[in-house]
Motif scaffolding. Structure first.
Motif, PDB file in Angstrom:
ATOM      1  N   ALA A  78      -0.571  11.517  -0.794  1.00  0.00           N
ATOM      2  CA  ALA A  78       0.492  11.684   0.201  1.00  0.00           C
ATOM      3  C   ALA A  78       0.293  12.966   1.012  1.00  0.00           C
ATOM      4  CB  ALA A  78       1.851  11.678  -0.500  1.00  0.00           C
TER       5      ALA A  78
ATOM      6  N   LEU B 155      -3.129  11.678   7.567  1.00  0.00           N
ATOM      7  CA  LEU B 155      -3.021  10.287   7.120  1.00  0.00           C
ATOM      8  C   LEU B 155      -3.179   9.334   8.309  1.00  0.00           C
ATOM      9  CD1 LEU B 155      -1.987  11.801   4.687  1.00  0.00           C
ATOM     10  CD2 LEU B 155      -0.024  10.282   4.596  1.00  0.00           C
TER      11      LEU B 155
ATOM     12  N   THR C  95      -5.282   3.247   5.338  1.00  0.00           N
ATOM     13  CA  THR C  95      -4.566   2.264   4.517  1.00  0.00           C
ATOM     14  C   THR C  95      -5.328   0.946   4.504  1.00  0.00           C
ATOM     15  OG1 THR C  95      -2.445   3.277   5.092  1.00  0.00           O
ATOM     16  CG2 THR C  95      -2.366   1.021   4.244  1.00  0.00           C
TER      17      THR C  95
ATOM     18  N   THR D  37      -3.499   3.987  -1.533  1.00  0.00           N
ATOM     19  CA  THR D  37      -4.559   4.072  -0.523  1.00  0.00           C
ATOM     20  C   THR D  37      -4.885   5.519  -0.149  1.00  0.00           C
ATOM     21  OG1 THR D  37      -2.884   3.791   1.198  1.00  0.00           O
ATOM     22  CG2 THR D  37      -4.063   1.807   0.496  1.00  0.00           C
ATOM     23  N   ASN D  38      -4.008   6.441  -0.530  1.00  0.00           N
ATOM     24  CA  ASN D  38      -4.233   7.849  -0.137  1.00  0.00           C
ATOM     25  C   ASN D  38      -3.352   8.768  -0.972  1.00  0.00           C
ATOM     26  OD1 ASN D  38      -2.166   6.399   1.786  1.00  0.00           O
ATOM     27  ND2 ASN D  38      -1.528   8.545   1.742  1.00  0.00           N
TER      28      ASN D  38
ATOM     29  N   PHE E 254       4.266   8.851   9.125  1.00  0.00           N
ATOM     30  CA  PHE E 254       4.083   9.219   7.721  1.00  0.00           C
ATOM     31  C   PHE E 254       4.999  10.404   7.393  1.00  0.00           C
ATOM     32  CE2 PHE E 254      -0.037   6.990   8.347  1.00  0.00           C
ATOM     33  CZ  PHE E 254       0.020   6.137   7.264  1.00  0.00           C
ATOM     34  N   GLU E 255       5.065  10.728   6.124  1.00  0.00           N
ATOM     35  CA  GLU E 255       5.936  11.796   5.668  1.00  0.00           C
ATOM     36  C   GLU E 255       5.326  13.163   6.019  1.00  0.00           C
ATOM     37  OE1 GLU E 255       4.594   9.401   3.597  1.00  0.00           O
ATOM     38  OE2 GLU E 255       6.323   8.099   3.922  1.00  0.00           O
TER      39      GLU E 255
ATOM     40  N   SER F 155       0.871  -1.167   0.000  1.00  0.00           N
ATOM     41  CA  SER F 155       0.000   0.000   0.000  1.00  0.00           C
ATOM     42  C   SER F 155       0.908   1.216   0.000  1.00  0.00           C
ATOM     43  CB  SER F 155      -0.869   0.011   1.253  1.00  0.00           C
ATOM     44  OG  SER F 155      -1.758  -1.074   1.197  1.00  0.00           O
ATOM     45  N   ALA F 156       0.507   2.236  -0.724  1.00  0.00           N
ATOM     46  CA  ALA F 156       1.393   3.390  -0.845  1.00  0.00           C
ATOM     47  C   ALA F 156       0.583   4.667  -0.956  1.00  0.00           C
ATOM     48  CB  ALA F 156       2.282   3.220  -2.079  1.00  0.00           C
ATOM     49  N   GLY F 157       1.263   5.771  -0.695  1.00  0.00           N
ATOM     50  CA  GLY F 157       0.659   7.084  -0.874  1.00  0.00           C
ATOM     51  C   GLY F 157       1.030   7.619  -2.245  1.00  0.00           C
TER      52      GLY F 157
ATOM     53  N   VAL G 180       4.957   6.804  -2.459  1.00  0.00           N
ATOM     54  CA  VAL G 180       5.847   6.648  -1.304  1.00  0.00           C
ATOM     55  C   VAL G 180       5.299   5.559  -0.387  1.00  0.00           C
ATOM     56  CG1 VAL G 180       6.695   9.025  -1.319  1.00  0.00           C
ATOM     57  CG2 VAL G 180       4.623   8.495  -0.025  1.00  0.00           C
ATOM     58  N   GLY G 181       6.218   4.841   0.261  1.00  0.00           N
ATOM     59  CA  GLY G 181       5.784   3.777   1.151  1.00  0.00           C
ATOM     60  C   GLY G 181       6.906   3.302   2.050  1.00  0.00           C
ATOM     61  N   MET G 182       6.574   2.288   2.865  1.00  0.00           N
ATOM     62  CA  MET G 182       7.491   1.865   3.930  1.00  0.00           C
ATOM     63  C   MET G 182       7.957   0.410   3.789  1.00  0.00           C
ATOM     64  SD  MET G 182       5.310   3.435   7.108  1.00  0.00           S
ATOM     65  CE  MET G 182       4.446   5.007   6.979  1.00  0.00           C
TER      66      MET G 182
HETATM   67  N1  HPA Z   1       3.215   7.056   3.062  1.00  0.00           N
HETATM   68  C1  HPA Z   1       3.936   5.974   3.420  1.00  0.00           C
HETATM   69  N2  HPA Z   1       3.452   4.751   3.429  1.00  0.00           N
HETATM   70  C2  HPA Z   1       2.168   4.590   3.086  1.00  0.00           C
HETATM   71  C3  HPA Z   1       1.353   5.660   2.708  1.00  0.00           C
HETATM   72  C4  HPA Z   1       1.914   6.981   2.712  1.00  0.00           C
HETATM   73  O1  HPA Z   1       1.261   7.987   2.374  1.00  0.00           O
HETATM   74  N3  HPA Z   1       0.134   5.157   2.420  1.00  0.00           N
HETATM   75  C5  HPA Z   1       0.206   3.808   2.601  1.00  0.00           C
HETATM   76  N4  HPA Z   1       1.436   3.453   3.009  1.00  0.00           N
END
Ligand code: HPA
Length: 268
Positions: A233, A241, A246, A230-231, A188-189, A112-114, A205-207
């Protein structure tokens, strides 16, 4: 190979019999439902596997599921561990090494990432074409062989990427392409970091994922990856966030990613 990895290999081999999977799929937060696409599933809990690190992150189940999708034998991992859990970028190494020892040739990673891009809203699926390691860490810290100098010019396998794109077209799902930037998390960032990410050339961006890609390449396996957006950023909307967002949003894009993967496996 450590004796514990060998034990995990033996236990899995014993349970999956003659399955002989060449693909492994690692699921991201909230994507665990993808395991329901597997036929004749064999469930193996991480607790049964020595040295399989247990993720304590909600939305990650901690099991390996073996079986077939569209007749293709594979392993699916629900419950990756993250760098941010213990500050160990190599936390996934025993799992990736176990895959390698089991004869897996291709590792497909999902996360999952922003989104950093206005035109890639939540619910989108993005194929990762390259990454930026912004964590300052590396899963191969401490590795003493020259194998640690892994070339990453073609970290993401062109052939699997093409197959994934073809499958997306065929399933009528839009598949974005972009660069994934790995931040350590777990916070989060900031909006300023997201501005920087955009200037640096990131699309999402993600972790996670980057350590596993590096490890997969270290062990000589092909890697491919896709993000579920999922969103937007940090700083792109007025909203804060959250991990809940997520988990809530991942299954929506996840259903589209499942369609792509199923079609891809059907056409292999
Ligand atoms: N940033 C980092 N990791 C994430 C994000 C995010 O916005 N959304 C889901 N994982």
């Amino acid at each position: 190979m450590s004796s514990k990895v060998q034990r995990s290999v033996d236990i899995i081999s014993d349970k999956i019999g003659a399955l002989n999977p060449k693909y492994a799929v690692i699921l991201g937060s909230g994507l665990g439902a993808l395991t329901t696409s597997i036929n004749d599933p064999v469930h193996i809990a991480f607790s049964e596997l020595p040295e399989f690190p247990q993720s304590a992150v909600s939305g990650h189940k901690g099991e390996l599921v073996a079986g077939t999708i569209e007749g293709v034998p594979l392993l699916m991992l629900s419950g990756r561990v993250h760098y941010y859990e213990h500050g160990d970028a190599g936390a996934m190494r025993p799992i990736i090494e176990t895959f390698h020892q089991l004869g897996i040739e291709n590792v497909i990673l999902t996360n999952s990432a922003g989104s950093v891009r206005e035109d890639m809203p939540p619910g989108s699926v993005m194929q990762i074409t390259d990454h930026i390691n912004f964590s300052g860490s590396n899963p191969l810290f401490g590795e003493e062989t020259d194998g640690r100098f892994v070339g990453l010019s073609n970290a993401y396998d062109q052939d699997i990427m093409t197959k994934m794109r073809d499958a997306a077209k065929k399933s009528d799902v839009e598949l974005h392409q972009g660069v994934y930037m790995w931040f350590s998390g777990p916070s989060f960032e900031t909006p300023a970091e997201i501005k920087m990410a955009r200037i640096f050339g990131a699309d999402a961006v993600g972790m996670s994922t980057v350590p596993e890609v590096i490890l997969a390449r270290f062990f000589g396996m092909n890697a491919a990856a896709a993000s579920i957006i999922t969103n937007f950023a940090a700083g792109m909307t007025g909203d804060e966030l959250s991990h809940q967002e997520t988990k809530d949003m991942a299954p929506i894009g996840g259903a589209n990613l499942a369609k792509i993967l199923k079609t891809m496996f059907a056409d292999l």
